[in-house]
Design a protein around this motif. Sequence first.
Motif, PDB file in Angstrom:
ATOM      1  N   THR A  55      -5.769  -5.033 -22.503  1.00  0.00           N
ATOM      2  CA  THR A  55      -7.299  -4.336 -22.412  1.00  0.00           C
ATOM      3  C   THR A  55      -7.201  -4.987 -21.254  1.00  0.00           C
ATOM      4  O   THR A  55      -8.230  -4.370 -21.036  1.00  0.00           O
ATOM      5  N   ARG A  56      -6.922  -5.609 -19.974  1.00  0.00           N
ATOM      6  CA  ARG A  56      -6.989  -5.901 -19.638  1.00  0.00           C
ATOM      7  C   ARG A  56      -6.924  -4.553 -18.090  1.00  0.00           C
ATOM      8  O   ARG A  56      -7.589  -4.186 -17.747  1.00  0.00           O
ATOM      9  N   LEU A  57      -5.823  -3.982 -18.356  1.00  0.00           N
ATOM     10  CA  LEU A  57      -5.632  -2.943 -18.046  1.00  0.00           C
ATOM     11  C   LEU A  57      -6.582  -1.529 -17.698  1.00  0.00           C
ATOM     12  O   LEU A  57      -7.066  -0.904 -17.290  1.00  0.00           O
ATOM     13  N   ALA A  58      -6.849  -1.861 -18.996  1.00  0.00           N
ATOM     14  CA  ALA A  58      -8.298  -0.993 -19.551  1.00  0.00           C
ATOM     15  C   ALA A  58      -9.665  -0.204 -18.982  1.00  0.00           C
ATOM     16  O   ALA A  58     -10.283   0.076 -18.232  1.00  0.00           O
ATOM     17  N   ILE A  89      -2.593   3.359 -12.722  1.00  0.00           N
ATOM     18  CA  ILE A  89      -4.074   3.107 -12.460  1.00  0.00           C
ATOM     19  C   ILE A  89      -3.966   4.664 -11.446  1.00  0.00           C
ATOM     20  O   ILE A  89      -4.939   4.835 -10.985  1.00  0.00           O
ATOM     21  N   ASP A  90      -3.593   4.644 -10.849  1.00  0.00           N
ATOM     22  CA  ASP A  90      -2.273   5.811 -10.039  1.00  0.00           C
ATOM     23  C   ASP A  90      -3.197   7.206 -10.411  1.00  0.00           C
ATOM     24  O   ASP A  90      -4.174   7.550  -9.780  1.00  0.00           O
ATOM     25  N   ARG A  91      -3.010   7.368 -11.638  1.00  0.00           N
ATOM     26  CA  ARG A  91      -3.185   8.239 -12.156  1.00  0.00           C
ATOM     27  C   ARG A  91      -4.553   8.913 -12.403  1.00  0.00           C
ATOM     28  O   ARG A  91      -4.783  10.311 -12.690  1.00  0.00           O
ATOM     29  N   VAL A  92      -5.465   7.555 -12.566  1.00  0.00           N
ATOM     30  CA  VAL A  92      -7.283   8.272 -12.295  1.00  0.00           C
ATOM     31  C   VAL A  92      -7.926   8.277 -10.842  1.00  0.00           C
ATOM     32  O   VAL A  92      -8.842   7.605 -10.949  1.00  0.00           O
ATOM     33  N   ALA A  93      -7.046   6.269 -10.297  1.00  0.00           N
ATOM     34  CA  ALA A  93      -7.134   6.395  -9.144  1.00  0.00           C
ATOM     35  C   ALA A  93      -7.658   8.223  -8.271  1.00  0.00           C
ATOM     36  O   ALA A  93      -6.743   8.734  -8.354  1.00  0.00           O
ATOM     37  N   VAL A  94      -9.014   7.317  -7.462  1.00  0.00           N
ATOM     38  CA  VAL A  94      -9.707   8.610  -6.414  1.00  0.00           C
ATOM     39  C   VAL A  94      -9.346   8.442  -5.309  1.00  0.00           C
ATOM     40  O   VAL A  94     -10.210   7.048  -4.679  1.00  0.00           O
ATOM     41  N   GLY A  95      -9.653   9.327  -3.684  1.00  0.00           N
ATOM     42  CA  GLY A  95      -9.870   8.590  -2.458  1.00  0.00           C
ATOM     43  C   GLY A  95      -9.693   7.836  -2.148  1.00  0.00           C
ATOM     44  O   GLY A  95      -7.605   7.048  -2.316  1.00  0.00           O
ATOM     45  N   ASP A  96     -10.209   6.496  -1.192  1.00  0.00           N
ATOM     46  CA  ASP A  96      -9.301   5.348  -0.892  1.00  0.00           C
ATOM     47  C   ASP A  96      -9.158   4.693  -1.792  1.00  0.00           C
ATOM     48  O   ASP A  96      -8.433   3.382  -1.866  1.00  0.00           O
ATOM     49  N   ILE A  97      -9.482   4.676  -2.926  1.00  0.00           N
ATOM     50  CA  ILE A  97      -9.327   3.056  -4.082  1.00  0.00           C
ATOM     51  C   ILE A  97      -7.848   3.532  -3.607  1.00  0.00           C
ATOM     52  O   ILE A  97      -6.637   2.235  -4.428  1.00  0.00           O
ATOM     53  N   ARG A  98      -6.751   4.169  -3.708  1.00  0.00           N
ATOM     54  CA  ARG A  98      -5.565   4.384  -4.491  1.00  0.00           C
ATOM     55  C   ARG A  98      -5.154   3.357  -2.915  1.00  0.00           C
ATOM     56  O   ARG A  98      -4.174   3.254  -3.788  1.00  0.00           O
ATOM     57  N   THR A  99      -5.734   3.954  -1.557  1.00  0.00           N
ATOM     58  CA  THR A  99      -4.848   2.646  -0.783  1.00  0.00           C
ATOM     59  C   THR A  99      -4.877   1.084  -1.546  1.00  0.00           C
ATOM     60  O   THR A  99      -4.257  -0.084  -1.168  1.00  0.00           O
ATOM     61  N   LYS A 100      -5.731   0.525  -2.353  1.00  0.00           N
ATOM     62  CA  LYS A 100      -6.025  -0.760  -2.791  1.00  0.00           C
ATOM     63  C   LYS A 100      -5.855  -0.872  -4.245  1.00  0.00           C
ATOM     64  O   LYS A 100      -5.675  -1.907  -4.630  1.00  0.00           O
ATOM     65  N   ILE A 101      -4.685   0.082  -5.063  1.00  0.00           N
ATOM     66  CA  ILE A 101      -4.165  -0.093  -5.868  1.00  0.00           C
ATOM     67  C   ILE A 101      -3.746  -1.856  -6.510  1.00  0.00           C
ATOM     68  O   ILE A 101      -3.499  -2.178  -6.692  1.00  0.00           O
ATOM     69  N   ARG A 102      -2.523  -1.809  -5.229  1.00  0.00           N
ATOM     70  CA  ARG A 102      -1.762  -2.851  -5.445  1.00  0.00           C
ATOM     71  C   ARG A 102      -2.723  -4.080  -5.350  1.00  0.00           C
ATOM     72  O   ARG A 102      -2.534  -5.251  -6.113  1.00  0.00           O
ATOM     73  N   ASP A 103      -3.685  -4.122  -4.416  1.00  0.00           N
ATOM     74  CA  ASP A 103      -4.895  -5.105  -4.802  1.00  0.00           C
ATOM     75  C   ASP A 103      -5.517  -5.198  -6.012  1.00  0.00           C
ATOM     76  O   ASP A 103      -5.909  -6.988  -6.507  1.00  0.00           O
ATOM     77  N   ILE A 104      -5.677  -4.126  -6.360  1.00  0.00           N
ATOM     78  CA  ILE A 104      -6.736  -4.556  -7.850  1.00  0.00           C
ATOM     79  C   ILE A 104      -5.488  -5.247  -8.508  1.00  0.00           C
ATOM     80  O   ILE A 104      -6.334  -5.913 -10.076  1.00  0.00           O
ATOM     81  N   LEU A 105      -4.715  -4.879  -8.877  1.00  0.00           N
ATOM     82  CA  LEU A 105      -3.926  -5.021  -9.790  1.00  0.00           C
ATOM     83  C   LEU A 105      -3.717  -6.320  -9.766  1.00  0.00           C
ATOM     84  O   LEU A 105      -2.999  -7.470 -10.856  1.00  0.00           O
ATOM     85  N   GLY A 106      -2.984  -7.053  -8.546  1.00  0.00           N
ATOM     86  CA  GLY A 106      -3.122  -8.372  -7.856  1.00  0.00           C
ATOM     87  C   GLY A 106      -4.705  -8.988  -8.411  1.00  0.00           C
ATOM     88  O   GLY A 106      -3.896 -10.284  -9.334  1.00  0.00           O
ATOM     89  N   ALA A 107      -5.625  -8.591  -8.733  1.00  0.00           N
ATOM     90  CA  ALA A 107      -6.822  -9.597  -9.060  1.00  0.00           C
ATOM     91  C   ALA A 107      -6.859  -9.702 -10.642  1.00  0.00           C
ATOM     92  O   ALA A 107      -6.857 -10.477 -10.913  1.00  0.00           O
TER      93      ALA A 107
END
Length: 657
Positions: A451-454, A412-430
């Motif tokens: 499939t969930r990761l995609a 996810i880190d490789r495709v995330a941009v901007g402010d989203i990168r600070t929320k990756i852990r929260d998104i993965l937890g969800a």
Amino acid sequence: MISIQNLSVEFSAKSLFDNINYVINKKDKIALVGKNGAGKSTMLKIIAGLQKPTSGSVAIPQDVTVGYLPQQMVLADDTSVVDEVRKAFGHIDVMKRELEDINNRLAERTDYESLEYQNLIDRLSTMTERIAMEESENSEAEIEKTLSGLGFVREDFNRPTSEFSGGWRMRIELAKLLLTHPDVLLLDEPTNHLDIESIQWLENFLMTKAKAVVLVSHDRAFIDNVTNRTIEISLGKIYDYSVNYSKYVVLRQERLEQQMRAYQNQQKQIADTEEFIERFRYKATKSVQVQSRIKQLAKIERIEVDEVDTSRLNLKFPPAPRSGDYPIIADNVGKRYGEHQVFDHATFTIKRGDKVAFVGKNGEGKSTLVKCIMNEIPFTGNLKIGHNVKIGYFAQNQAQLLDGEITVFDTIDRVAVGDIRTKIRDILGAFMFGGEASDKKVKVLSGGEKTRLAMIRLLLEPVNLLILDEPTNHLDMKTKDILKQAIKDFDGTVIVVSHDREFLDGLVEKVYEFGGGQVKECLGGIYDFLEKKKIASLAELELSKSPTTSSKKTATPEPKVEKSKTIEKKDTPQKTRLSYAEQKEREKTVKRARKKVEDAEAEISRLESLVAECETEISSGVNTPEIFERHAALQKQLENAMSLWELASMELESFNQ
């Protein structure tokens, strides 16, 4: 028939199964259910003998055959479709070679009274019966029926397997597996690459022709129709109920509620007893009562409530930016590959906020039209994407495109941009990738976890047109329900390519059917479409019968039709009237046919009694190899007797027509 005993499996010091026990009986149709990563596919691999447990065992009688269909497989590409499927009957050649070997060994021996010689004679008899029974079936007709049921047309039979996609190759492997008629079928997500019609055919096959079945599937309608027993794997334990999945969900909830009520009542009783003991512990006048209560407390058998896996996906699509009124307008869109016209003259309009389904047999162009919309391939006609349309696309093979060598977080880190990168852990937890799970390598994830990761990629930027190509493949039923609700709540436009009837039910209000080179619009939900399709099919059947009937009527009169009506009336009785000798012969033939039916029924009754006796011995604790061999031989004889009875009954019925 198959006994799973004290089974435990550990991965990286974590327990997947903890001392599991259950038995697969000969007519069980079992749905193996649970969350993604619970161990369903691992369980099938262990039963199939492809993976070893940490401890425990799987006891399979010697004559019980097991067939296994994995989620993913590698197929050889050196034959045609029909030749590949014919390999299902290769075991007959193996049996013939064994029979020849037995005959050679018998010819060389002279110890006619020895036990070993008698065992060879018994084996010779068993093998001869099995070969005779196997060869009595019309294998070519069975091959054609099975391939047609799984969606192949006759023109496909002689095509090389290398010309087919992975989904169609899985069907070839499934056809081979079904034709071997194993005693136990292990199926891991068999519906993932099937269209609705093929799923319905497979349902009927498993219900009417298969013996024992253990299947992993997240298609609720499919497992409800096929299975009569549900085993849920949850937190290393199993919960076993002799009902289909929908009934199981209700019973499981009732059981949990009863457990909780009993637990709460017991806790209140324990608290009251402890309070009494503490209150009167030092009063001499109450010492007898206190001691009595202490003993009473020690004897209480503590009620335990089943541990419930409360982890859950938190899925909500971002608000959709407003698009134009018509996100997609198709006018005479067509696509051809060489000489093959996939579809043509596709004309339709999808309005903002529509939720529609693309359905139809595989290969009829559903995913192809999606690729046209995505402008990934050239096409004919006009396809207009509306103003300010932002597309979020989930491809059918998206999970397979992930890099297996990097971690979940890095994916996810490789495709995330901007402010989203600070929320990756929260998104993965969800998405249930919290804590250590985010540091797992992608290659160790289950199909559903991939499939969930995609799916997370769809949440990285707001879109207003979701195109989901088979989004439910590998997702467990709870996650599917959450995805379905998230799509319902999404305020944009949605196109879903899916064969999952239960998932589409209540989700879409319009269905586009792909077939015969056309794209037809059908207003209403998926079951409205299936009902209309059934009516349309019946109407087409009647229409196709009409010309045949009329042509028969036209063709009936001979050129001698010019003869007088009197002659015609005389001719008719002469054709139907039988002589005395012919009537006697017919009566004898009918009598012989009736005797065949009666003899077959008597043989079936005799064999059923022997099978019942054998099963009584097994249930009473007799578990020797001989009893299982005898049981298997009797079952084969019973099946053969049933086939002879069917043939005799058909012969008798022919005289009554």
